[in-house]
Design a protein around this motif. Structure first.
Motif, PDB file in Angstrom:
ATOM      1  N   LEU A 473      19.518  -4.846  15.277  1.00 54.43           N
ATOM      2  CA  LEU A 473      19.031  -5.865  16.197  1.00 54.43           C
ATOM      3  C   LEU A 473      17.647  -5.421  16.689  1.00 54.43           C
ATOM      4  CD1 LEU A 473      22.203  -6.591  18.393  1.00 54.43           C
ATOM      5  CD2 LEU A 473      21.262  -8.010  16.574  1.00 54.43           C
ATOM      6  N   PRO A 474      16.809  -6.408  16.978  1.00 48.44           N
ATOM      7  CA  PRO A 474      17.000  -7.859  16.903  1.00 48.44           C
ATOM      8  C   PRO A 474      16.875  -8.378  15.477  1.00 48.44           C
ATOM      9  CG  PRO A 474      14.793  -7.373  17.624  1.00 48.44           C
ATOM     10  CD  PRO A 474      15.483  -6.056  17.535  1.00 48.44           C
ATOM     11  N   ARG A 475      17.431  -9.559  15.255  1.00 46.93           N
ATOM     12  CA  ARG A 475      17.302 -10.196  13.953  1.00 46.93           C
ATOM     13  C   ARG A 475      15.834 -10.452  13.640  1.00 46.93           C
ATOM     14  NH1 ARG A 475      20.222 -15.397  15.349  1.00 46.93           N
ATOM     15  NH2 ARG A 475      19.524 -14.719  17.400  1.00 46.93           N
ATOM     16  N   GLY A 476      15.474 -10.250  12.401  1.00 46.11           N
ATOM     17  CA  GLY A 476      14.082 -10.494  12.000  1.00 46.11           C
ATOM     18  C   GLY A 476      13.165  -9.339  12.302  1.00 46.11           C
ATOM     19  N   GLY A 477      13.642  -8.352  13.069  1.00 45.68           N
ATOM     20  CA  GLY A 477      12.838  -7.164  13.302  1.00 45.68           C
ATOM     21  C   GLY A 477      11.757  -7.338  14.356  1.00 45.68           C
ATOM     22  N   ILE A 478      10.879  -6.333  14.424  1.00 46.48           N
ATOM     23  CA  ILE A 478       9.778  -6.293  15.394  1.00 46.48           C
ATOM     24  C   ILE A 478       8.466  -6.460  14.652  1.00 46.48           C
ATOM     25  CG2 ILE A 478       8.621  -4.896  17.158  1.00 46.48           C
ATOM     26  CD1 ILE A 478      11.429  -5.776  17.927  1.00 46.48           C
ATOM     27  N   VAL A 635      18.944   5.014  25.210  1.00 49.51           N
ATOM     28  CA  VAL A 635      20.067   4.484  24.415  1.00 49.51           C
ATOM     29  C   VAL A 635      19.537   4.052  23.053  1.00 49.51           C
ATOM     30  CG1 VAL A 635      21.790   2.663  24.154  1.00 49.51           C
ATOM     31  CG2 VAL A 635      21.414   3.678  26.381  1.00 49.51           C
ATOM     32  N   ALA A 636      20.238   4.431  21.989  1.00 47.32           N
ATOM     33  CA  ALA A 636      19.903   3.965  20.640  1.00 47.32           C
ATOM     34  C   ALA A 636      21.187   3.921  19.812  1.00 47.32           C
ATOM     35  CB  ALA A 636      18.863   4.876  19.989  1.00 47.32           C
ATOM     36  N   TYR A 637      21.504   2.762  19.280  1.00 50.88           N
ATOM     37  CA  TYR A 637      22.740   2.578  18.520  1.00 50.88           C
ATOM     38  C   TYR A 637      22.456   1.874  17.190  1.00 50.88           C
ATOM     39  CZ  TYR A 637      25.875   3.549  22.518  1.00 50.88           C
ATOM     40  OH  TYR A 637      26.572   4.131  23.543  1.00 50.88           O
ATOM     41  N   ASP A 638      23.271   2.197  16.206  1.00 51.96           N
ATOM     42  CA  ASP A 638      23.422   1.306  15.067  1.00 51.96           C
ATOM     43  C   ASP A 638      24.366   0.202  15.509  1.00 51.96           C
ATOM     44  OD1 ASP A 638      21.872   2.337  13.013  1.00 51.96           O
ATOM     45  OD2 ASP A 638      23.378   3.828  12.475  1.00 51.96           O
ATOM     46  N   ARG A 639      23.931  -1.055  15.348  1.00 50.63           N
ATOM     47  CA  ARG A 639      24.738  -2.198  15.798  1.00 50.63           C
ATOM     48  C   ARG A 639      25.331  -2.923  14.599  1.00 50.63           C
ATOM     49  NH1 ARG A 639      25.163  -1.349  21.344  1.00 50.63           N
ATOM     50  NH2 ARG A 639      23.086  -1.105  22.281  1.00 50.63           N
ATOM     51  N   PHE A 640      26.619  -3.184  14.659  1.00 47.40           N
ATOM     52  CA  PHE A 640      27.309  -3.973  13.644  1.00 47.40           C
ATOM     53  C   PHE A 640      27.757  -5.263  14.336  1.00 47.40           C
ATOM     54  CE2 PHE A 640      27.558   0.404  12.496  1.00 47.40           C
ATOM     55  CZ  PHE A 640      27.481   0.454  11.116  1.00 47.40           C
ATOM     56  N   SER A 641      27.135  -6.383  13.991  1.00 46.57           N
ATOM     57  CA  SER A 641      27.400  -7.626  14.712  1.00 46.57           C
ATOM     58  C   SER A 641      27.639  -8.778  13.748  1.00 46.57           C
ATOM     59  CB  SER A 641      26.237  -7.954  15.646  1.00 46.57           C
ATOM     60  OG  SER A 641      25.015  -7.873  14.951  1.00 46.57           O
ATOM     61  N   LEU A 642      28.428  -9.743  14.187  1.00 40.49           N
ATOM     62  CA  LEU A 642      28.814 -10.877  13.343  1.00 40.49           C
ATOM     63  C   LEU A 642      28.018 -12.116  13.719  1.00 40.49           C
ATOM     64  CD1 LEU A 642      32.700 -10.513  13.357  1.00 40.49           C
ATOM     65  CD2 LEU A 642      31.025  -9.332  11.951  1.00 40.49           C
ATOM     66  N   TRP A 643      27.521 -12.809  12.692  1.00 40.48           N
ATOM     67  CA  TRP A 643      26.734 -14.024  12.895  1.00 40.48           C
ATOM     68  C   TRP A 643      27.217 -15.106  11.944  1.00 40.48           C
ATOM     69  CZ3 TRP A 643      22.936 -13.755  16.679  1.00 40.48           C
ATOM     70  CH2 TRP A 643      22.659 -12.463  17.162  1.00 40.48           C
ATOM     71  N   ALA A 644      26.838 -16.332  12.218  1.00 43.19           N
ATOM     72  CA  ALA A 644      27.238 -17.456  11.366  1.00 43.19           C
ATOM     73  C   ALA A 644      26.039 -18.359  11.149  1.00 43.19           C
ATOM     74  CB  ALA A 644      28.367 -18.244  12.027  1.00 43.19           C
ATOM     75  N   GLU A 692      21.002  -8.601  22.037  1.00 45.04           N
ATOM     76  CA  GLU A 692      19.841  -8.706  21.162  1.00 45.04           C
ATOM     77  C   GLU A 692      18.551  -8.710  21.973  1.00 45.04           C
ATOM     78  OE1 GLU A 692      18.613 -11.299  17.278  1.00 45.04           O
ATOM     79  OE2 GLU A 692      19.317 -12.425  19.029  1.00 45.04           O
ATOM     80  N   LYS A 693      18.549  -9.406  23.084  1.00 47.55           N
ATOM     81  CA  LYS A 693      17.376  -9.441  23.967  1.00 47.55           C
ATOM     82  C   LYS A 693      17.079  -8.047  24.515  1.00 47.55           C
ATOM     83  CE  LYS A 693      15.694 -11.665  28.199  1.00 47.55           C
ATOM     84  NZ  LYS A 693      16.034 -12.613  29.291  1.00 47.55           N
ATOM     85  N   GLU A 694      18.113  -7.329  24.921  1.00 44.99           N
ATOM     86  CA  GLU A 694      17.935  -5.969  25.435  1.00 44.99           C
ATOM     87  C   GLU A 694      17.365  -5.048  24.363  1.00 44.99           C
ATOM     88  OE1 GLU A 694      21.717  -4.694  26.819  1.00 44.99           O
ATOM     89  OE2 GLU A 694      21.833  -6.172  28.435  1.00 44.99           O
ATOM     90  N   GLU A 695      17.864  -5.200  23.127  1.00 48.92           N
ATOM     91  CA  GLU A 695      17.351  -4.365  22.048  1.00 48.92           C
ATOM     92  C   GLU A 695      15.882  -4.648  21.788  1.00 48.92           C
ATOM     93  OE1 GLU A 695      19.637  -2.003  19.652  1.00 48.92           O
ATOM     94  OE2 GLU A 695      19.638  -1.929  21.835  1.00 48.92           O
ATOM     95  N   HIS A 696      15.483  -5.882  21.861  1.00 52.35           N
ATOM     96  CA  HIS A 696      14.076  -6.246  21.673  1.00 52.35           C
ATOM     97  C   HIS A 696      13.221  -5.616  22.763  1.00 52.35           C
ATOM     98  CE1 HIS A 696      10.438  -8.776  21.905  1.00 52.35           C
ATOM     99  NE2 HIS A 696      10.597  -8.908  20.593  1.00 52.35           N
ATOM    100  N   GLU A 697      13.660  -5.720  23.999  1.00 54.80           N
ATOM    101  CA  GLU A 697      12.906  -5.128  25.103  1.00 54.80           C
ATOM    102  C   GLU A 697      12.841  -3.613  24.980  1.00 54.80           C
ATOM    103  OE1 GLU A 697      14.990  -6.585  28.480  1.00 54.80           O
ATOM    104  OE2 GLU A 697      14.065  -8.590  28.409  1.00 54.80           O
ATOM    105  N   ARG A 698      13.937  -3.003  24.496  1.00 57.91           N
ATOM    106  CA  ARG A 698      13.950  -1.546  24.326  1.00 57.91           C
ATOM    107  C   ARG A 698      12.917  -1.120  23.287  1.00 57.91           C
ATOM    108  NH1 ARG A 698      19.068  -1.178  24.010  1.00 57.91           N
ATOM    109  NH2 ARG A 698      19.379  -0.687  26.204  1.00 57.91           N
ATOM    110  N   TRP A 699      12.793  -1.859  22.212  1.00 61.18           N
ATOM    111  CA  TRP A 699      11.769  -1.591  21.207  1.00 61.18           C
ATOM    112  C   TRP A 699      10.374  -1.742  21.810  1.00 61.18           C
ATOM    113  CZ3 TRP A 699      11.556   0.520  16.519  1.00 61.18           C
ATOM    114  CH2 TRP A 699      12.711   0.603  15.745  1.00 61.18           C
ATOM    115  N   MET A 700      10.184  -2.798  22.578  1.00 65.55           N
ATOM    116  CA  MET A 700       8.866  -3.042  23.137  1.00 65.55           C
ATOM    117  C   MET A 700       8.434  -1.905  24.076  1.00 65.55           C
ATOM    118  SD  MET A 700       7.615  -5.873  21.871  1.00 65.55           S
ATOM    119  CE  MET A 700       8.258  -5.119  20.376  1.00 65.55           C
TER     120      MET A 700
END
Length: 708
Positions: A473-478, A635-644, A692-700
């Motif tokens: 996460l996030p989808r599509g990357g940074i 915090v840094a995790y590998d995330r396994f998430s389900l999408w449709a 996903e929003k938190e992960e994006h902010e963490r990258w930023m």
């Protein structure tokens, strides 16, 4: 990192149409292993049957189970699937056109103490409320399992209005509940008008459309076939008899299915009669319709005389010498006239009208129910164990027969060879989800997935409900970090289902060098790095992976100057330290360094886990990097998430989310995740979007002011 790595980090879940092939557990197997649940389809759909080839045995799968005088007020049809069926019992609402089933969240109750492992059938209690018979497994407070069967009642949402048992195992049949579903329509409900209407031929009902055309099955116009069907529909009991006609050779010309027939006339014809009207239970006042049937045969039989065999009590025919020419086999026998004789004999169980096929239904009645037509018929199909039984078929106002279909199988497609954590999680779901989703789950590996494959899977699916799991996460990357094929828009179109699991990384050091430098903890590391800027080298995988995020956060939060060495792939192997000595420190998942840690070659200085979920390894609790004041919030995790996909069905996505939550709540799964150092997910779609929003902010924050 390159987008190719983003693509190969995806777990794809694609539902395709297919039958469930795995044999369900038997009663004996459930007794021996009560935890082995039978896959229970949580919902079933109705689909029109091809008018050119109707599988009648599949159409007539419903029951009513209610007093005939209440039929006009019926609202619900029951699907009782039969022994060892993949379909679970369910109800169809003929007023609103919806299906109702036991909710996935109702398959365990009393905080998981009771688990529904099998649904048997639906019946009615005296208050005309459906009773659902289920097999239950109890997880006893002191450990151990036991099975029992019980009846419960559900509400209009498929939740327990009255559970099968109380939490302490007591029977609940005597408990009243106004919330329990009733079979009857509300008093104010009115039947919906229809352009179809019921018509009969020789008392055999059929449906005609607005143009007065018959809809299949068309009532037969042959009075013998009609009488045979009428007899069969009353469910003939052993020993039943009827009158028929034989020729001079003793061959049956008219089957023994009629009442008291008159003798054949000089014109060689006979009058055949059958009852008319829709009342299946015949009586003296039931009207009849008759038809003359011509007999075309040779003369003969004049020299034969009916005779009774004293030993058997049966009648046959003898010649003038007293020899049996037609063996005694009839209950009654009359004289031959013009080559034919009327006899009475046992109902011919094996006789079928010319061209008759046993999978055809014998319609007893048509009823209008809400917005649909239901046909009560005598049938033989899988749900009747091959015996003649009364079942119900369903027709809409377009004249289409509707049949329940199985949920399609769930295929988990992993876009690389069967190895690694992605495949491991896919197999974990495949072993637990069938019992919750009511369908088989299969893992398919696709090592060479292309951008076109992902384009298809992200944009298509619809009613087939294609699903996927993404590790990052996030989808599509940074932007500026993730580079490669332009699939950002495709990934952003996906709909959230749930977080599956999160796995933190560990920061390890070369044990020998750490001893030499006096580094035994995170604070020791930070102190040394500040005193010797740029002297330490940290290895990570390619840009964009959580190892990159972990390094960027480590440097941004602590303010120290360390060198990052990038290795190809998601994460570097422990050998970059233990064999190549290319770096001093390494960010990697536990499985990549576990062997070297056990050997003492690597020392764990901390993990990237949240402080509320510290990581345990071989009985030791590892410190979190966030525990250091300088790295607070790390915090840094590998995330396994389900999408449709965007056009997927929201209800099915919700069912999957609930099923995954139940899998992750199982004690054995929680223990397994703990052993992997993972934290289970299972939350709502909204919580996944928030993550996903938190992960994006963490990258930023980690990459500001520039990408390292």
């Amino acid at each position: 990192m390159k987008r190719l790595h983003v693509l190969t980090a995806l777990l794809w879940f694609g539902i395709v149409f297919g039958s469930v092939n795995a044999a369900p557990p038997s009663y004996q197997e459930l007794h021996a292993d009560p935890g082995r649940a039978l896959p229970m389809q949580p919902t079933w759909q109705l689909q029109p049957v091809d008018a050119r080839a109707r599988p009648w045995g599949d159409i007539f799968a419903f029951t009513i189970g209610i007093a005939p005088n209440l039929i006009e007020r019926l609202r619900w049809l029951s699907l009782n699937p039969g022994k060892e069926s993949e379909l679970a019992p369910a109800l169809f609402d003929a007023l609103e056109g919806r299906t109702l089933f036991l909710s996935p969240t109702a398959r365990s109750f009393c905080d998981g103490r009771w688990q529904v492992v099998r649904q048997e059938y639906l019946s009615l209690n005296p208050a005309l409320q459906p009773l659902l018979k289920v097999w239950l497994v109890e997880r006893k407070p002191g450990g151990g399992l036991r099975t029992t069967t019980a009846h419960g009642r559900i509400d209009a949402q498929g939740q327990w209005a009255v559970p099968p048992v109380t939490c302490d195992g007591k029977d609940t049949n005597s408990i009243d509940s106004a919330a329990a579903l009733s079979y009857l329509m509300p008093e104010e409900s009115r039947q919906v008008t229809s352009d179809l209407h019921v018509d009969t031929v020789y008392a055999q009902p059929g449906m005609r459309d607005a143009r007065d055309q018959w809809l299949p099955p068309v009532p037969p116009r042959d009075i013998t076939t009609t009488q045979w069907m009428d007899y069969k529909k009353q469910i003939v009991t052993p020993g039943s008899s009827g009158s028929g006609v034989i020729d001079a050779r003793g061959k049956m010309v008219i089957p023994f299915i009629f009442g008291n027939l008159p003798d054949v006339t000089a014109q060689r014809r006979i009058q055949l009669c059958t009852s008319v009207g829709l009342d299946v239970q015949r009586h003296a006042g039931t009207p009849r319709v008759c038809r003359w049937q011509r007999l075309s045969g040779k003369h003969g039989g004049g020299a034969l005389r009916p005779a009774k065999d004293e030993k058997t009590g049966r009648w046959g025919y003898q010649n003038a010498k007293g020899q049996w020419m037609i063996a005694p086999q009839f209950y009654e026998a009359r004289r031959f006239r013009h080559g034919y004789a009327v006899v009475s004999g046992a109902f011919p169980e094996d006789w079928r009208p010319p061209g008759w096929q046993d999978h055809w239904p014998m319609i007893r009645k048509f009823h209008r129910m809400g917005r649909y037509w239901v046909a009560e018929a005598l049938v033989r199909n899988a749900s009747t164990d091959g015996q003649w039984a009364i079942r119900i078929g369903l027709m809409n106002d377009a004249g289409q027969w509707l049949t329940p279909v199985l949920q399609p199988a769930l295929h988990i497609t992993v876009p690389f060879a069967p190895s690694g954590r992605s495949s491991h999680y896919a197999q974990m779901l495949a072993s637990h989800l069938p019992n919750l989703l009511g369908r088989n789950v299969q893992v398919d590996n696709l090592p060479s997935a292309t951008e076109a494959d992902y384009r298809r899977l992200t944009t298509e699916g619809g009613s087939s409900k294609v699903l996927l799991a993404a590790m990052t996460l996030p989808r599509g990357g940074i932007k500026g970090v993730h580079k490669g094929p332009q699939i950002d828009a495709l990934l952003q179109s996906l709909l959230p289902v749930t977080l599956l699991a999160s796995q933190p990384l560990v920061l390890v050091a070369d044990s020998t060098k750490a001893d030499t430098l006096g580094i035994h903890s995170t604070d020791d590391l930070l102190a040394y790095a500040r005193a010797h800027p740029g002297s330490l080298r940290i290895g990570t995988g390619d840009d964009g992976w959580p190892g990159h995020l972990a390094f960027a956060q480590f440097r941004a939060l602590s303010g120290i100057d360390v060198q990052r060495v990038v290795f190809k792939g998601m994460y570097p192997d422990s050998g970059v330290i233990t064999k190549e000595h290319a770096v001093d420190l390494l960010f990697a998942p536990v499985n990549a360094v576990a062997v070297a840690v056990r050997r003492g070659q690597l020392r764990v200085l901390g993990t990237t886990a949240d402080q509320t979920h510290p990581q345990h390894f071989d009985g030791t609790t590892w410190p979190t990097l966030a525990a250091s004041t300088s790295l607070a919030g790390f915090v840094a995790y590998d995330r396994f998430s389900l999408w449709a996909p965007a056009n997927s069905d929201a209800a099915s996505n919700r069912i999957l989310q609930e099923a995954v939550a139940q899998v992750l709540a199982k004690p054995e799964v929680r223990k397994h995740l703990q052993d992997l150092g993972a934290v289970g997910g299972g939350g709502s779609p909204d919580s996944l979007l928030e993550l996903e929003k938190e992960e994006h902010e963490r990258w930023m924050r980690a990459l500001s002011p520039s990408v390292p």
